[in-house]
Design a protein around this motif. Structure first.
Motif, short mmCIF file in Angstrom:
data_model
loop_
_atom_site.label_atom_id
_atom_site.label_comp_id
_atom_site.label_asym_id
_atom_site.label_seq_id
_atom_site.Cartn_x
_atom_site.Cartn_y
_atom_site.Cartn_z
N THR A 222 -49.96 3.99 -72.46
CA THR A 222 -50.65 3.47 -73.64
C THR A 222 -51.95 4.24 -73.86
O THR A 222 -52.47 4.89 -72.92
CB THR A 222 -50.98 1.97 -73.51
N TYR A 223 -52.46 4.16 -75.06
CA TYR A 223 -53.70 4.86 -75.40
C TYR A 223 -54.38 4.07 -76.50
O TYR A 223 -53.71 3.57 -77.41
CB TYR A 223 -53.38 6.27 -75.88
N TYR A 224 -55.72 3.92 -76.39
CA TYR A 224 -56.46 3.08 -77.33
C TYR A 224 -57.65 3.82 -77.92
O TYR A 224 -58.27 4.67 -77.27
CB TYR A 224 -56.99 1.84 -76.60
N THR B 126 -54.33 -5.06 -76.74
CA THR B 126 -53.28 -4.62 -75.84
C THR B 126 -52.01 -4.34 -76.63
O THR B 126 -51.53 -5.23 -77.35
CB THR B 126 -52.98 -5.66 -74.76
N LEU C 289 -49.17 -6.06 -80.85
CA LEU C 289 -50.58 -5.75 -80.67
C LEU C 289 -51.32 -7.06 -80.46
O LEU C 289 -51.50 -7.83 -81.41
CB LEU C 289 -51.18 -5.00 -81.86
N LYS D 80 -60.70 -0.71 -77.14
CA LYS D 80 -60.38 -0.67 -75.72
C LYS D 80 -60.96 -1.88 -75.00
O LYS D 80 -62.13 -2.22 -75.19
CB LYS D 80 -60.92 0.63 -75.11
N ALA E 84 -54.03 2.09 -81.57
CA ALA E 84 -53.40 2.11 -80.25
C ALA E 84 -52.04 2.78 -80.33
O ALA E 84 -51.42 2.81 -81.40
CB ALA E 84 -53.26 0.69 -79.69
#
Length: 122
Positions: A57-59, A68, A80, A64, A48
């Motif tokens: 944000t990017y996962y 979080t 995290l 996903k 992440a």
């Protein structure tokens, strides 16, 4: 120490853990942040990322909806939150800092924490 991760441990499948990464203020203020993990015998993989100010944000697809990423600009800590953990999530988790938001290759990161072990039992 510029990045220091903690919060790992042993948890049953379906459980939750929250990892923390304490970051020096000069790095926290100027870098995007990310989490990676490395399972035994496997390459380090992206988990992440969060932008410098926390607005984006990017996962990885594998986490996903379950994990979080967040950051606290007052405490200079990145988190995290990991829910619905699976045995496949077992790995050493690393926090890292980069100038390239959402970079998925480890080589794009300039600073790394020491790693914290997460073990998920079935």
């Amino acid at each position: 120490v510029q990045l220091q991760a903690c919060g790992g441990g042993l948890v049953q499948a379906g459980g939750s853990l929250r990892l923390s990464c304490a970051v020096s203020i000069d790095i926290f203020s100027n870098y995007h942040m990310g989490w990676f993990r490395q399972a035994p015998g496997k390459e380090r993989e992206f988990v992440a990322a969060i932008s410098r100010r926390g607005g984006s944000t990017y996962y990885a697809d594998s986490v996903k909806g379950r994990f979080t990423i967040s950051r606290d600009s007052v405490k200079n800590i990145m988190y995290l939150q990991m829910n619905s953990l699976e045995p496949e999530d077992t790995a050493v988790y690393y926090c890292a800092a980069t100038k390239v938001f959402a970079a998925v290759m480890p080589g794009a990161y300039d600073y790394w924490g020491q790693g914290t072990l997460v073990t998920v039992s079935s």
